[in-house]
Write an enzyme that holds these catalytic residues in place. Structure first.
Site, PDB file in Angstrom:
ATOM      1  N   GLN A  84     -92.561  27.245  44.992  1.00 37.40           N
ATOM      2  CA  GLN A  84     -93.435  26.783  44.145  1.00 37.40           C
ATOM      3  C   GLN A  84     -93.149  25.361  43.680  1.00 37.40           C
ATOM      4  O   GLN A  84     -93.131  25.042  42.670  1.00 37.40           O
ATOM      5  CB  GLN A  84     -93.413  27.650  42.877  1.00 37.40           C
ATOM      6  CG  GLN A  84     -93.984  28.885  43.143  1.00 37.40           C
ATOM      7  CD  GLN A  84     -95.628  28.865  43.153  1.00 37.40           C
ATOM      8  OE1 GLN A  84     -95.878  27.709  42.651  1.00 37.40           O
ATOM      9  NE2 GLN A  84     -96.322  29.676  44.110  1.00 37.40           N
ATOM     10  N   SER A  85     -92.776  24.504  44.803  1.00 38.01           N
ATOM     11  CA  SER A  85     -92.538  22.825  44.351  1.00 38.01           C
ATOM     12  C   SER A  85     -93.858  22.294  43.635  1.00 38.01           C
ATOM     13  O   SER A  85     -94.858  22.229  44.564  1.00 38.01           O
ATOM     14  CB  SER A  85     -91.966  22.366  45.783  1.00 38.01           C
ATOM     15  OG  SER A  85     -92.001  21.191  45.569  1.00 38.01           O
TER      16      SER A  85
END
Ligand SMILES: *Cc1c(COP(=O)(O)O)cnc(C)c1O
Length: 338
Positions: free
Chosen positions: A75-76
């Site tokens: 989930q960068s």
């Protein structure tokens, strides 16, 4: 500071607003809390990486790169904003996503930032947990057509001296806004992760001749390790932007008490902080960075570190897209159980 001489491409909506949080400040009955809205920078929902990418993409274009590659957790936000910046500039984009939390559910692995990576046209590569993700990135770049000659590698979080220049610029912007508005600022509270934000802010404050203390709330590392990382990068950033002065190690404050069980795993205080900001101010935080950082700010107010009569600026670094990857953590069942 020589920010004007560095390669840069304008990508972010700047300056971002600096606003008072009136309901929240009244409820806390302590310091006045202000928010610096770096969640409003643009690039596929905004966030701090837009500022770093102005300088990183500036360098990529100056080198004639046709593609960029970067890495981060699944989930960068950094991967998502890199994908958006690459789309805007017509560059091919590769993102290498590490399964750092071990979460196996579909929302975490496909929704939120991952959905936006794909929507912006990035090629998504995945790997299991690795100790040295920048080495994994180098391997990916070497495997792509043209290798490092064609593909510009951006380190995790965009955190090197080039990217940190974006936060030196933010420091100058914030100091200028406060001066124009006649506001004294007693503290800045920000997330400390890959450290480009924290380090760039320290370098920029040094360059602006400002003594405002910066409180870094760690989202992953233990305090001593994070302090060392921030010192190294702040020194590199200061040199990169042409400052003669030295970063004072005593000015590097890192609080690691709000990390909880680990990177990307919300603690109860994280969830409480995200809910409080949404319910009191209608502003969306995130479960990985700003939720923990704002929990840190609330904790420091409760402990009396920040007191009535002071003015504290919370740097909102973005990340709300990740909320959609963590729906169960904010669901009705959990709220009832709590
Ligand atoms: C990356 C990120 C941070 C941390 O910034 P670093 O420069 O990596 O320390 C904070 N908030 C959000 C939303 C981020 O995406």
């Amino acid at each position: 500071m020589n920010l004007d001489t560095l390669p840069r491409v304008r990508l972010a909506h700047l300056p971002t607003p600096l606003e008072p949080l009136e309901r929240l400040s009244a409820a806390l009955a302590g310091p006045e809390i202000w928010i610096k809205r770096d969640d409003c920078t643009g690039l596929a929902t905004g966030g701090n990486k837009a500022r770093k990418l102005e300088f990183l993409m500036g360098e990529a274009l100056a080198r004639g790169a046709e593609a960029v590659a970067t890495q981060g957790a699944v989930q960068s936000n950094h991967a998502r904003q890199t994908a958006a910046a690459a789309a805007r500039l017509g560059l091919e984009c590769h993102v290498l996503l590490e399964n750092r939390t071990g979460f196996a559910d579909t929302d975490y692995n496909e929704n939120g930032n991952v959905l936006l990576d794909r929507l912006c046209g990035a090629v998504v590569h995945r790997c299991e947990r690795r100790d040295d993700m920048d080495a994994a990135l180098d391997e990916l770049v070497a495997s792509l057509p043209g290798g490092a000659g064609r593909v510009y590698a951006i380190p995790g979080g965009g955190s090197n001296a080039v990217g940190a220049a974006g936060y030196a610029n933010a420091a100058a912007e914030l100091v200028g806004q406060a001066e124009t508005a006649g506001l004294g600022i007693d503290a800045i509270v920000l997330a400390s992760g890959s450290a480009g934000t924290h380090s760039g802010m320290l370098a920029g404050l040094l360059g602006a001749g400002s003594k405002i203390p910066v409180y870094g709330i760690s989202v992953r590392a233990e305090a001593a390790a994070q302090q060392a990382k921030v010192l190294d990068l702040a020194q590199a950033a200061a040199a990169h932007i042409g400052l003669g002065g030295q970063i004072d190690p005593a000015g590097i404050r890192v609080d690691d008490r709000f990390v909880g069980a680990g990177y990307g795993i919300p603690a109860d205080s994280t969830l409480e902080a995200v809910r409080t900001m949404a319910e009191m101010e209608g502003i969306l935080l995130d479960p990985v960075y700003t939720g923990k950082t704002f929990a840190g700010l609330l904790g420091l107010v409760r402990e009396g570190v920040f007191r009535a009569g002071q003015r504290v600026v919370f740097l909102h670094t973005g990340g709300s897209s990740a909320l959609f990857a963590y729906p169960a953590w904010f669901g009705a069942e959990r709220a009832q159980a709590a």
